[in-house]
Motif scaffolding. Structure first.
Motif, PDB file in Angstrom:
ATOM      1  N   THR A  88      46.090 -14.601  36.401  1.00  0.00           N
ATOM      2  CA  THR A  88      46.265 -13.138  36.406  1.00  0.00           C
ATOM      3  C   THR A  88      45.372 -12.490  35.350  1.00  0.00           C
ATOM      4  O   THR A  88      44.738 -11.471  35.610  1.00  0.00           O
ATOM      5  CB  THR A  88      47.735 -12.781  36.149  1.00  0.00           C
ATOM      6  N   PHE A  89      45.335 -13.035  34.146  1.00  0.00           N
ATOM      7  CA  PHE A  89      44.308 -12.687  33.174  1.00  0.00           C
ATOM      8  C   PHE A  89      44.051 -13.887  32.310  1.00  0.00           C
ATOM      9  O   PHE A  89      44.861 -14.813  32.319  1.00  0.00           O
ATOM     10  CB  PHE A  89      44.683 -11.401  32.385  1.00  0.00           C
ATOM     11  N   PRO A  90      42.957 -13.988  31.607  1.00  0.00           N
ATOM     12  CA  PRO A  90      41.914 -12.978  31.441  1.00  0.00           C
ATOM     13  C   PRO A  90      41.029 -12.852  32.687  1.00  0.00           C
ATOM     14  O   PRO A  90      41.155 -13.626  33.629  1.00  0.00           O
ATOM     15  CB  PRO A  90      41.100 -13.533  30.266  1.00  0.00           C
ATOM     16  N   ALA A  91      40.127 -11.883  32.616  1.00  0.00           N
ATOM     17  CA  ALA A  91      39.188 -11.652  33.708  1.00  0.00           C
ATOM     18  C   ALA A  91      38.348 -12.910  33.948  1.00  0.00           C
ATOM     19  O   ALA A  91      37.987 -13.614  32.993  1.00  0.00           O
ATOM     20  CB  ALA A  91      38.266 -10.487  33.357  1.00  0.00           C
ATOM     21  N   VAL A  92      38.050 -13.186  35.218  1.00  0.00           N
ATOM     22  CA  VAL A  92      37.154 -14.309  35.552  1.00  0.00           C
ATOM     23  C   VAL A  92      35.833 -14.146  34.803  1.00  0.00           C
ATOM     24  O   VAL A  92      35.236 -15.126  34.345  1.00  0.00           O
ATOM     25  CB  VAL A  92      36.921 -14.373  37.087  1.00  0.00           C
ATOM     26  N   ALA A  93      35.392 -12.897  34.639  1.00  0.00           N
ATOM     27  CA  ALA A  93      34.115 -12.643  33.965  1.00  0.00           C
ATOM     28  C   ALA A  93      34.095 -13.217  32.547  1.00  0.00           C
ATOM     29  O   ALA A  93      33.077 -13.749  32.096  1.00  0.00           O
ATOM     30  CB  ALA A  93      33.831 -11.141  33.934  1.00  0.00           C
ATOM     31  N   THR A  94      35.235 -13.127  31.845  1.00  0.00           N
ATOM     32  CA  THR A  94      35.259 -13.676  30.480  1.00  0.00           C
ATOM     33  C   THR A  94      35.287 -15.205  30.522  1.00  0.00           C
ATOM     34  O   THR A  94      34.742 -15.854  29.631  1.00  0.00           O
ATOM     35  CB  THR A  94      36.472 -13.154  29.672  1.00  0.00           C
ATOM     36  N   VAL A  95      35.922 -15.771  31.559  1.00  0.00           N
ATOM     37  CA  VAL A  95      35.914 -17.239  31.704  1.00  0.00           C
ATOM     38  C   VAL A  95      34.474 -17.706  31.934  1.00  0.00           C
ATOM     39  O   VAL A  95      34.007 -18.673  31.330  1.00  0.00           O
ATOM     40  CB  VAL A  95      36.840 -17.690  32.865  1.00  0.00           C
ATOM     41  N   VAL A  96      33.768 -16.996  32.810  1.00  0.00           N
ATOM     42  CA  VAL A  96      32.358 -17.315  33.085  1.00  0.00           C
ATOM     43  C   VAL A  96      31.546 -17.179  31.796  1.00  0.00           C
ATOM     44  O   VAL A  96      30.721 -18.049  31.464  1.00  0.00           O
ATOM     45  CB  VAL A  96      31.791 -16.380  34.185  1.00  0.00           C
ATOM     46  N   GLN A  97      31.797 -16.097  31.060  1.00  0.00           N
ATOM     47  CA  GLN A  97      31.086 -15.864  29.791  1.00  0.00           C
ATOM     48  C   GLN A  97      31.269 -17.093  28.881  1.00  0.00           C
ATOM     49  O   GLN A  97      30.300 -17.621  28.320  1.00  0.00           O
ATOM     50  CB  GLN A  97      31.648 -14.605  29.126  1.00  0.00           C
ATOM     51  N   GLY A  98      32.520 -17.545  28.767  1.00  0.00           N
ATOM     52  CA  GLY A  98      32.815 -18.717  27.937  1.00  0.00           C
ATOM     53  C   GLY A  98      32.118 -19.966  28.446  1.00  0.00           C
ATOM     54  O   GLY A  98      31.540 -20.726  27.668  1.00  0.00           O
TER      55      GLY A  98
END
Ligand code: UT7
Length: 320
Positions: A88-98
């Motif tokens: 549900t969170f965090p955003a997939v975008a932050t996972v990708v960033q990581g």
């Protein structure tokens, strides 16, 4: 001088497992003939157990960065369009960033279902032209196989998993880049296409529910309309269009939209037969597959258009 969001790179990733229509014949009461005739779909990819939307997105991002000849450290914003996040969170975008090892800039998700990539591109464009970001990774990534109702043959044969990504870069003094965008939504149609679960309602992920015929009717009416509006904003007409890169939901919708736009099918990118409907991933997947084949030449005008749950729909006009 005009600041433009120019497409510097494009890439995609498809999970290894290919599911042919014939395999679905063994799972639900359907036929290859029905699926092909009604939708144009012949096969789709399904993510492996444990393979997450962020994995698909990261692989597509790496392919786009490679195509752009850029390192991940040069990216200062990531926008992921998805309706099937890992959690549900965090955003997939932050996972990708990581996963990409990026520790600066910012990352967030956009949720506009099948129109998600168009909405993400419009947001990334706004970030670039307003000077808030210089190099943006725009990704569409989905694992729709995880929200299928395998008891509902009217929907489960249509969708697939995958991801596509684009690197947009701020450039001045160029004719290339995003020329116009057009975004729309109308929540009175929210019951035509939705997922019947969620955090605040059922505390479950839910499964996809669609009134296909009704969505079809809206798609045929609204896609050509939004393409015309975006072209108008760009000061162009359909005769200036070199390629249409449509949302890949149904070959009949793609054909009818092209006809309404007066663009021949020879100038329309079609990948629905191989990917099925991958929601927000469908346009960047189609874009990347066509780019890999050398379909686009510098200076050509592309129109991307999509519609999905919400209803939400829109388009992007981009010069390569
Ligand atoms: O990406 C988001 C936007 N989504 C879309 O753009 C999807 C829009 N809708 C569509 O693509 C089409 O409406 C579908 C492909 C979903 C369906 O095509 P259709 O021509 O509208 O078919 P239908 O729903 O009217 O169904 C026709 C018949 C029905 O049987 P009867 O009532 O005529 O006896 C269905 O029960 O086909 C039957 N049917 C199937 N038969 C075999 C429905 N699903 C299946 C199936 N296999 N999988």
């Amino acid at each position: 001088m005009t600041l433009r969001a120019v497409m510097r790179g494009v890439g995609h990733y498809l999970p290894a497992r290919v599911v042919e229509n014939s395999e679905l014949e063994t799972m639900v009461d359907t036929t290859d003939e029905w699926i092909k005739t009604r939708s144009g779909i012949e096969r789709r990819h399904f993510a492996a157990d444990g393979e997450l939307t962020s994995d698909l997105a990261t692989n597509a991002a790496l392919a786009a960065l490679k195509n752009a000849g850029m390192g991940a450290s040069e990216i200062d914003a990531i926008v992921v369009a998805t309706s099937t996040p890992d959690t549900t969170f965090p955003a997939v975008a932050t996972v990708v960033q990581g996963k990409l090892g990026i520790t600066k800039g910012f990352a967030f998700d956009v949720q506009a279902v099948c129109a998600g990539f168009v909405f993400a591109m419009a947001n990334a464009n706004a970030l670039i032209v307003s000077g808030q970001a210089t190099r943006v990774l725009v990704i569409g990534a989905e694992t729709f196989s995880r929200i299928m109702n395998w008891e509902d043959r009217t929907t489960c044969v249509l969708f697939g998993d995958g991801a596509g990504a684009v690197v947009l870069e701020a450039q001045e003094g160029t004719e290339a880049g995003i020329l116009a965008t057009d975004l729309n939504s109308d929540g009175q149609y929210r019951d035509l296409l939705y997922v019947d679960g969620g955090v605040s309602s059922t505390q479950t992920a839910g499964v996809l529910v669609m009134q296909g015929k009704e969505v079809f009717r809206h798609a045929v009416e609204k896609l050509a309309q939004t393409a015309h509006t975006a072209l108008d904003k760009a000061g162009l007409s359909t005769s200036d269009v070199d390629w249409v890169v449509p949302h890949q939901a149904n070959l009949r919708i793609i054909r009818s939209t092209a006809q309404k736009m007066d663009v021949p099918m020879s100038q329309v990118v079609v990948t629905v037969q191989d990917h099925g409907n991958t929601s927000a991933a469908s346009i960047p997947l189609a874009l990347s597959v066509a780019h890999e084949k050398g379909t686009f030449s510098p200076g050509q005008v592309l129109v991307m258009e999509a519609i999905g749950g919400g209803l939400a729909w829109g388009s992007v006009v981009l010069r390569v």
